[in-house]
Structures are given as C-alpha cells and as structure tokens.
Motif scaffolding. Structure first.
Motif, PDB file in Angstrom:
ATOM      1  N   HIS A   1       0.819  -1.082   0.013  1.00 55.35           N
ATOM      2  CA  HIS A   1       0.120   0.117   0.086  1.00 55.35           C
ATOM      3  C   HIS A   1       0.826   1.176  -0.080  1.00 55.35           C
ATOM      4  CE1 HIS A   1      -3.237  -2.818   0.723  1.00 55.35           C
ATOM      5  NE2 HIS A   1      -2.681  -3.303   1.619  1.00 55.35           N
TER       6      HIS A   1
ATOM      7  N   GLU B   1      -3.708   4.891  -0.522  1.00 51.51           N
ATOM      8  CA  GLU B   1      -4.339   3.570  -0.348  1.00 51.51           C
ATOM      9  C   GLU B   1      -3.993   3.306   0.777  1.00 51.51           C
ATOM     10  OE1 GLU B   1      -3.934  -0.731  -1.837  1.00 51.51           O
ATOM     11  OE2 GLU B   1      -3.091   0.717  -3.312  1.00 51.51           O
ATOM     12  N   THR B   2      -4.652   3.197   2.076  1.00 52.81           N
ATOM     13  CA  THR B   2      -3.968   2.968   3.350  1.00 52.81           C
ATOM     14  C   THR B   2      -3.640   1.755   3.675  1.00 52.81           C
ATOM     15  OG1 THR B   2      -6.131   2.799   4.158  1.00 52.81           O
ATOM     16  CG2 THR B   2      -5.197   4.952   4.130  1.00 52.81           C
ATOM     17  N   GLY B   3      -4.435   0.559   2.949  1.00 47.85           N
ATOM     18  CA  GLY B   3      -4.471  -0.841   3.367  1.00 47.85           C
ATOM     19  C   GLY B   3      -5.222  -0.915   4.482  1.00 47.85           C
ATOM     20  N   ALA B   4      -5.108  -1.609   5.542  1.00 43.31           N
ATOM     21  CA  ALA B   4      -6.040  -2.016   6.572  1.00 43.31           C
ATOM     22  C   ALA B   4      -5.855  -0.921   7.649  1.00 43.31           C
ATOM     23  CB  ALA B   4      -5.575  -3.436   7.258  1.00 43.31           C
ATOM     24  N   ILE B   5      -6.862  -0.633   8.398  1.00 46.98           N
ATOM     25  CA  ILE B   5      -6.750   0.344   9.654  1.00 46.98           C
ATOM     26  C   ILE B   5      -7.138  -0.295  10.742  1.00 46.98           C
ATOM     27  CG2 ILE B   5      -7.666   2.469  10.246  1.00 46.98           C
ATOM     28  CD1 ILE B   5      -8.336   3.081   7.309  1.00 46.98           C
TER      29      ILE B   5
ATOM     30  N   GLU C   1      -2.147   0.513   7.793  1.00 46.54           N
ATOM     31  CA  GLU C   1      -1.162  -0.463   7.449  1.00 46.54           C
ATOM     32  C   GLU C   1       0.002  -0.118   6.412  1.00 46.54           C
ATOM     33  OE1 GLU C   1      -3.236  -3.596   4.644  1.00 46.54           O
ATOM     34  OE2 GLU C   1      -1.135  -4.476   4.419  1.00 46.54           O
TER      35      GLU C   1
ATOM     36  N   HIS D   1       2.585  -7.094   4.195  1.00 56.41           N
ATOM     37  CA  HIS D   1       1.423  -6.766   4.292  1.00 56.41           C
ATOM     38  C   HIS D   1       1.052  -7.090   5.981  1.00 56.41           C
ATOM     39  CE1 HIS D   1      -0.236  -5.612   0.300  1.00 56.41           C
ATOM     40  NE2 HIS D   1       0.964  -6.074   0.068  1.00 56.41           N
ATOM     41  N   LEU D   2      -0.031  -6.342   6.341  1.00 58.96           N
ATOM     42  CA  LEU D   2      -0.786  -6.658   7.356  1.00 58.96           C
ATOM     43  C   LEU D   2      -2.052  -6.964   7.146  1.00 58.96           C
ATOM     44  CD1 LEU D   2       1.137  -3.777   9.607  1.00 58.96           C
ATOM     45  CD2 LEU D   2       1.232  -6.385   9.690  1.00 58.96           C
ATOM     46  N   ASN D   3      -2.673  -8.014   8.183  1.00 61.08           N
ATOM     47  CA  ASN D   3      -4.075  -8.331   7.511  1.00 61.08           C
ATOM     48  C   ASN D   3      -5.011  -7.679   8.144  1.00 61.08           C
ATOM     49  OD1 ASN D   3      -5.700 -10.161   5.962  1.00 61.08           O
ATOM     50  ND2 ASN D   3      -4.463 -11.855   6.613  1.00 61.08           N
ATOM     51  N   SER D   4      -6.383  -8.018   7.799  1.00 61.08           N
ATOM     52  CA  SER D   4      -7.726  -7.573   8.615  1.00 61.08           C
ATOM     53  C   SER D   4      -8.485  -8.588   8.007  1.00 61.08           C
ATOM     54  CB  SER D   4      -7.843  -5.996   8.249  1.00 61.08           C
ATOM     55  OG  SER D   4      -8.779  -5.824   6.820  1.00 61.08           O
TER      56      SER D   4
ATOM     57  N   PHE E   1      -2.839  -9.291  12.186  1.00 60.72           N
ATOM     58  CA  PHE E   1      -4.231  -8.791  12.033  1.00 60.72           C
ATOM     59  C   PHE E   1      -4.279  -7.552  12.592  1.00 60.72           C
ATOM     60  CE2 PHE E   1      -5.062 -12.944  10.500  1.00 60.72           C
ATOM     61  CZ  PHE E   1      -5.957 -12.835   9.606  1.00 60.72           C
TER      62      PHE E   1
ATOM     63  N   GLY F   1     -11.202   0.222  -0.052  1.00 58.64           N
ATOM     64  CA  GLY F   1      -9.918   0.374   0.553  1.00 58.64           C
ATOM     65  C   GLY F   1     -10.291   0.144   2.075  1.00 58.64           C
ATOM     66  N   GLY F   2      -8.946   0.125   2.741  1.00 58.54           N
ATOM     67  CA  GLY F   2      -8.980   0.048   4.126  1.00 58.54           C
ATOM     68  C   GLY F   2      -9.226  -1.318   4.702  1.00 58.54           C
ATOM     69  N   MET F   3      -8.873  -2.109   3.812  1.00 55.86           N
ATOM     70  CA  MET F   3      -8.901  -3.557   4.032  1.00 55.86           C
ATOM     71  C   MET F   3      -7.697  -4.529   3.806  1.00 55.86           C
ATOM     72  SD  MET F   3     -11.465  -5.331   1.097  1.00 55.86           S
ATOM     73  CE  MET F   3     -13.002  -4.288   1.536  1.00 55.86           C
ATOM     74  N   GLY F   4      -7.544  -5.419   4.752  1.00 56.83           N
ATOM     75  CA  GLY F   4      -6.351  -6.468   4.268  1.00 56.83           C
ATOM     76  C   GLY F   4      -6.704  -7.404   3.235  1.00 56.83           C
ATOM     77  N   SER F   5      -5.873  -8.395   3.191  1.00 58.64           N
ATOM     78  CA  SER F   5      -6.075  -9.214   2.189  1.00 58.64           C
ATOM     79  C   SER F   5      -7.234 -10.271   2.377  1.00 58.64           C
ATOM     80  CB  SER F   5      -4.650 -10.136   1.736  1.00 58.64           C
ATOM     81  OG  SER F   5      -4.200 -10.854   2.779  1.00 58.64           O
ATOM     82  N   THR F   6      -7.239 -10.616   3.739  1.00 58.89           N
ATOM     83  CA  THR F   6      -8.255 -11.599   4.050  1.00 58.89           C
ATOM     84  C   THR F   6      -9.676 -11.008   3.845  1.00 58.89           C
ATOM     85  OG1 THR F   6      -7.072 -12.852   5.626  1.00 58.89           O
ATOM     86  CG2 THR F   6      -9.495 -13.126   5.830  1.00 58.89           C
ATOM     87  N   ALA F   7      -9.878  -9.785   4.145  1.00 53.66           N
ATOM     88  CA  ALA F   7     -11.074  -8.980   4.214  1.00 53.66           C
ATOM     89  C   ALA F   7     -11.583  -8.954   2.453  1.00 53.66           C
ATOM     90  CB  ALA F   7     -11.070  -7.514   4.729  1.00 53.66           C
TER      91      ALA F   7
ATOM     92  N   ALA G   1      -8.919  -3.687  -4.049  1.00 58.83           N
ATOM     93  CA  ALA G   1      -8.234  -3.211  -2.497  1.00 58.83           C
ATOM     94  C   ALA G   1      -6.751  -3.495  -2.489  1.00 58.83           C
ATOM     95  CB  ALA G   1      -9.057  -3.593  -1.308  1.00 58.83           C
ATOM     96  N   GLY G   2      -6.051  -3.724  -3.492  1.00 59.94           N
ATOM     97  CA  GLY G   2      -4.494  -3.568  -3.368  1.00 59.94           C
ATOM     98  C   GLY G   2      -3.962  -4.910  -3.258  1.00 59.94           C
ATOM     99  N   HIS G   3      -4.994  -6.173  -3.160  1.00 63.29           N
ATOM    100  CA  HIS G   3      -4.168  -7.274  -2.923  1.00 63.29           C
ATOM    101  C   HIS G   3      -4.511  -8.279  -4.156  1.00 63.29           C
ATOM    102  CE1 HIS G   3      -5.104  -5.715   0.728  1.00 63.29           C
ATOM    103  NE2 HIS G   3      -3.750  -6.167   0.926  1.00 63.29           N
TER     104      HIS G   3
END
Lengths: 515, 191
Positions: free
Chosen positions: A294, A298-302, A309, A363-366, A468, B130-136, B171-173
């Motif tokens: 990210h 594009e923040t990635g997970a929050i 992230e 990466h870090l997951n969510s 996570f 956006g704002g989500m990880g790969s599992t999400a 979402a980037g993944h």
C-alpha cells in the motif's frame, strides 16, 4: 450539459455503451490480449530524433516512471527484422537473425526463442503502433546485431551506434558431479552471443565480439559430452546421444553454464517442457526486492486505534532492509521509500528492472472477525491464470493463427511467476516456520491466492501477512519497535536458510568456476 | 437539439456494433465444451429451490457463512443472478455476519456470456474499495463470486468490474483482471 436531455435517453445511451464495453471486455479478456490491464501512465510524450550511423529521422516517444517507450515498427524497418502482428492485433512476433521474440501490449514478459524474460515495463499501444521499452530493443538488436542504444533525455535523442569489436578472454572448466557434467565458460565481461541448439550439438556464436582463447583446456570426453571446441568466433559443444543440456548464466564474474545430463523419459514438445521445467537450483540470491504494501491514498487495513497498514509496512520494510544488509551479502531494493501510492504492476516492474532474485511483499491483514490473529504467507495461485491462458490459446487458434506452439508461447506472457512457483513455495515455508516456531505466533500456514503484485514478478516471490491489524492486541504489538524487529529477525533467518540451502547445492559449481 | 440527435446517432451505432460483436462472439463459441472444474463442481451441488438462494457473507473465523434467502421470483440465468446480487448487496440478516460491500455500492451492470462468463460491474460514488487487508478483500470478492457461481449453474466464472472497468485489484491485493472461479475453501466448514 446533461440536464438538456431526458433522463431516459441518457440512461439508454449509458446502458448501450455499457453493454458494448462488456462485450468488448468479453472478447479481450478471453483472448488474453491484456487490453484490460493498465499500462504504466505516461507523464510525457512527443517527438524524438533518432541518430543512427550518420542519418536522422523522427519518431514519437512517451515516457513513464520506468523510462521511455519507442514505436517498434519504424525502428524495425530501419534496423532490420520481420515483424508480424497477430490476427487480433495484440500478439507481436519479431524475427531477427533467426531468433523470434513474442510480446504484446500490457504484458512485461517476452518470449525469446524458448525462454521467457521480463521487461522493465510492458509495451503499450501508440499512434505509430506498439511502443516498446529500451531494454527490449537492446535485448533484440544489441544482443543479436551489436547495436547500442542511448537515450539523451534532455535533447529527446535516441542514439543508435554500432558497438566496437571487443576481444574477450574466456576460460573453460568442467565439473562432473552426481550424474551431471557441468561446463563453465567464464568471461571478465558479458559477451554478446547467441545459442543454437540441435539434438547433438550446442553452438554459442559471438556477435560483434571475439573470444581471446588464451589457455584452452583440453577436454576429455565423458559419457555425456563428446567434445568442446573454442575458437575466436564460437564455442561448440558436442553432446553424447540421449543427453540433454540446460544452460544458464551467472554474474560477477559472468559465466555461461551448461548442465549436461541423461535425457530419460518421453520427450515433451519443447514449449511444454519449458512450462514444466524444474527450478534451476544454481540461482544466487544477490538482490532482494522488498515491497512495503500500500502507500499514499491507499492506506491498506486500518486498526481500531487508527493505525494505517501502509505506515507499518514501510517501517517493517526499512527494518528488513537494514537487517538484511547488515547480516547477509545482498543488495536490497525497496519498491517505495516514502508514503506514496505505487501501482501494483509498477512494483513488479521495479523488481524485474532491478533483476531481483527474491521478492517479498510485506502486508498486515484484516478480517471481518476481530478475533483473527497470526501470520500467513502466500505465494501465487496460478489456477485462474492457467484457465485464462488455455482459453487464450484456444481463441487464438479460432482466430486462425493455427500454430499450437505459437499459441502456447503466447499464453506464457503472463506467467512470469510460473517458473518460480517451487522456489516461492519453498521460501514461503521457511518464512512461516521461522515466524511460528520462533515467535510462537499462530500458524495460519502457507497459502495460495491470486495476488496481483506477484503475477508479473520474474523471480521467487511471496507475500507475507505479519499479523491482523484489526485485532487490538496485534495492533498494539505491531506498534512496538522491538516486536517489529523480532518479526524482521524471523524473516532474515528464513531468507538466510533459503540462501544457505540453495548455496549448498551450487557450491561445487561455483568453486569450480573460480580462476 | 443537434446534440440530442448526435447522442441518439451514437447510441444507434453502438447498438449495431454490439450486435455485430455479439454475433461474431457467438459464432466463435459455437460447439465449445465448458467442461472445466467449476462446471464439474456445480454438478454435485445440492439442488436449489427455484425461488431460493444461499448467500455467502463474511463472518467469524475469517470465513464465508451461508444465509438462505427467498428471491420472490422463480427465474434462471442472468435474471436469477441479478436477483441474487441485489439480495447480496442488501447485506446479511444475521448480526454476526458482515455486509459484502459498503452500503454506497450499487449494481451498475450485469451480463452473462454464452460461455458462462459473468460480468458484474459495481459502482460507488465513494471511490474504490480500501481500508482492508487481504483476508477482508478475499472474503469480499469471493462472497460475490461464490454466491453467484454456487447458486446459478449457467455461470461458471466471474469478471468483476468497478465503476465501468476492470482494475488490477479492488483493494490492493487480489488480481481482478482475470475471470474468477468459485473458492470453496473460504466457506466455513460447518456450512
């Protein structure tokens, strides 16, 4: 202004246009033509001057963050070669001095004869036809015809020169080990050459260079290799019957290596054999590309505490860079060093451009479940790719091309990662083992998924999820520098283990090749 | 007025081109077997009631969980999928499950090709996911893909679009430039 029109008319037009787009995508996606894939955005375009052996002519050019692109067709008509464009206008086949190159818009992979290589960036469609990067021109015309290309950015001049003839010393050594005869030709600088193969002979012809054969070692024939002859123009290897040879190159110093071994089992069509070729365990890990996931908007997970992230992945990547450079003899490249948005395909391109030997995306997951925790490591899942590729080959056949091997090579455009699946899985296993056994983290295992950032990387590649972020406990731990250092330490140990296990296989070869 | 005529003329040209492309596409596809893995999998699915569907929503354990839903109409093919996706966008009834997509997301277009490829175009004024990880992201994507493919056998793979075009990833993944097939490994085992 839209409000002039009745809403119904406007909606109808939109629906019709949408329908057409959907149908067009149905055609293009099934035909693997990559029209749906995004080329790198050009930030500049215009007219460039080409200076070639006293004459000049104008061509268009465009420039992306990776570098300039030039139209292939006018250059081919000046420099030579036969360019054939496929029936769908996407696949481009260029034959120069008996070597065929296959490539197309939107894909950074090119097949050169039987080999797949990665370009610095994908070719793109332009007004003068396909626009290609400099490294493709160099791969074709420098390698085969000894032409040099230099782009003078400020003057918008592409200079094409004939490289001066070089006399390059070569030393030759041979190692026989565990049923494999390995021939090593070492050069102080990489020569320009072309390899021709037949069932009983391999011939390496120098292009624009000459060999300085100072001390040709006498070769004693063995069960796999009958003879090796070195002349100023070529190297010829005569093979024994029912043998096969795999060639590869090693850097620093440059070495051409041929592994000759017994050819057992049924012969596959060459292109199929290429797909299923085992990983070459002679590869050194000299450059590691780290991709902090990210960035920018594009923040990635929050996390629940508001942690992005993108910020943690950058901190982890920098720490990994620091520890790798401190503990291992490797060069480290980061796909981003700041809080900027980098397209996924550009990240792969950066890795390929830097000739990475290993790619790690951090990466870090969510998850919708806030109780989820632990680490997992992914390598690419090729199942959808295979299906798509098979469909592409079928459609190309229907379109009248007719040559199944040609089509099979076309479908390899986008399988840059496919050659490295075994290695990727292996190192993913090491990473997961180190993270779980050392840190006592929950083992979510090694998994496969179609991650976009892994598709185009022409090297072993993995994506690691280091926890996570939506789990409050894991978020809290990830905010601690000492915990991040422990995570990175586990990654470095995994990489070190992978390098050592690979090196143990190649050690005899490398030692033998030293002067 | 002249702009109105121009718009209508463009619409007519687009319609004609669409018909021509569709005809060529159909003629190319004739006689093609679709015996891929997904079609085989679908053959062993428990039969669905015509007016019912099983929707899969993200939930506990980072898995997809089923919810039965009455569709109100007994349809098949594209019409059935449209009802299913509309229901999916309404979100789960169970409070333990999460919505597949944010409330601002709408179904913009949907088309089922003769070879079983389903094109779904979602739109949102709130911009990309956006704002989500790969599992999400995996759960979001396969909530849609599994729900439509495991309910409607005429669809065998899904092309996901966002605001009218395909994107490298939502979402980037996950790679969404290719058609996606069902992924049962993400469905909770007790389902």
């Amino acid at each position: 202004m839209a409000r002039w029109y009745p809403l119904g008319v406007f909606r109808t037009v939109l629906r019709l246009a949408g329908g057409l787009i959907l149908l067009a995508i149905a055609l293009s996606s099934s035909a693997q033509v990559a029209a749906d894939r995004q080329p790198l955005a050009a930030f500049e375009s215009g007219t460039a001057t080409v200076e070639s052996e006293g004459s000049t002519f104008l061509i268009e050019y465009s420039a992306t963050v990776i570098g300039p692109l030039f139209p292939l067709q006018p250059l081919v008509s000046r420099l030579g070669g036969t360019l054939t464009i496929g029936p769908l206008g996407q696949s481009h086949s260029l034959e120069v001095m008996g070597t065929t190159f296959l490539f197309g818009p939107g894909s950074p992979a090119v097949t050169e004869g039987e080999e797949i290589v990665a370009l610095s960036q994908p070719p793109a469609a332009g007004a003068q036809g396909l626009m290609v990067p400099l490294d493709l021109l160099r791969r074709i015309y420098t390698q085969l015809m000894g032409l040099g290309f230099a782009w003078r950015t400020d003057e918008r001049v592409l200079e094409i020169t004939r490289q001066p003839l070089r006399q390059i010393p070569v030393t030759f050594d041979v190692v026989t080990l565990q049923g494999v005869t390995t021939l090593v030709f070492q050069f102080p600088t990489a020569p320009r050459y072309r390899i021709e193969r037949s069932a009983a002979r391999i011939r390496i012809d120098l292009i624009g260079d000459k060999l300085d054969v100072r001390s040709p070692r006498l070769f004693a024939a063995d069960q796999y290799v009958r003879d090796v002859r070195l002349t100023p123009q070529s190297i010829v290897i005569d093979l024994a019957p029912q043998t096969k040879a795999q060639d590869y190159a090693l850097e620093n110093p440059f070495r051409l290596v041929f592994d000759v071994l017994r050819d057992s089992g049924p012969r596959l069509p060459e292109a199929v054999a290429n797909v299923e070729a085992p990983r070459r365990r002679g590869r050194r890990i000299e450059t590691i590309v780290i991709d902090p996931g990210h960035g920018g908007g594009e923040t990635g997970a929050i996390g629940p505490a508001g942690t992005f992230e993108k910020n943690l992945t950058l901190l982890l990547a920098r720490e990994l860079e620091r520890q790798l450079e401190q503990r291992l003899p490797v060069r480290v490249v980061l796909t981003r060093r700041e809080d900027v948005e980098v397209p996924l395909d550009t990240r792969s391109a950066v890795a390929n451009l830097n000739k990475g030997d290993l790619f790690i995306s951090i990466h870090l997951n969510s998850s919708p479940d806030p109780r989820s925790y632990g680490t997992e490591t992914f390598f690419l899942s090729l199942e959808p790719t295979d299906e798509q590729a098979a469909e592409s080959a079928r459609i190309e056949n229907l379109a009248g091309d007719g040559d199944p091997l040609y089509d099979l090579q076309l479908m390899l455009w986008d399988l840059a990662q496919s050659r490295y699946m075994v290695a990727s899985q292996e190192i993913a296993g090491f990473v997961q083992a180190e993270l779980n056994t050392t840190l006592g983290l929950r083992n979510r295992g090694v998994k496969q998924a179609p991650f976009r950032v892994l598709v185009g990387t022409a090297m072993p590649a993995l994506l690691v999820e280091l926890g996570f972020l939506n789990n409050p406990e894991e978020e809290s731990r990830l905010l601690q520098a000492t915990y991040r250092e422990e995570l990175v330490d586990a990654l470095v140990r995994a990489i070190s283990r992978y390098i050592n296990e690979t090196a143990s296989v190649t050690a005899p070869l490398d030692q033998a090749a030293q002067p | 007025m002249s702009r109105q005529l121009a718009v209508l003329l463009v619409a007519a040209v687009l319609t004609f081109a669409a018909m021509l492309v569709a005809w060529r596409w159909t003629s190319q596809r004739s006689g093609t077997a679709t015996g891929d893995e997904t079609a085989a999998d679908l053959a062993v699915l428990p039969p669905q009631e015509p007016g019912q569907a099983t929707l899969y929503f993200p939930g506990l354990g980072g898995k997809l969980h089923p919810e039965q839903r009455a569709l109100g109409e007994e349809t098949e093919g594209e019409a059935r999928i449209r009802l299913i996706v509309t229901e999916l966008l309404r979100g789960p009834v169970s409070e333990e499950l999460s919505p597949t997509l944010p409330a601002a997301v709408e179904l913009s277009a949907l088309a089922l090709d003769t070879d079983g490829t389903l094109f779904i175009d979602f739109s949102s004024t709130a911009g990309p996911l956006g704002g989500m990880g790969s599992t999400a992201e995996l759960l979001t994507i396969y909530s849609v893909v599994d729900t439509v493919l495991l309910n409607e056998p005429q669809a065998t793979r899904v092309v996901l679009m966002w605001n009218g075009r395909q994107h490298p990833s939502l979402a980037g993944h996950i790679d969404t430039t290719r058609p996606l097939t069902a992924n049962r490994s993400l469905i909770a085992e007790s389902s």
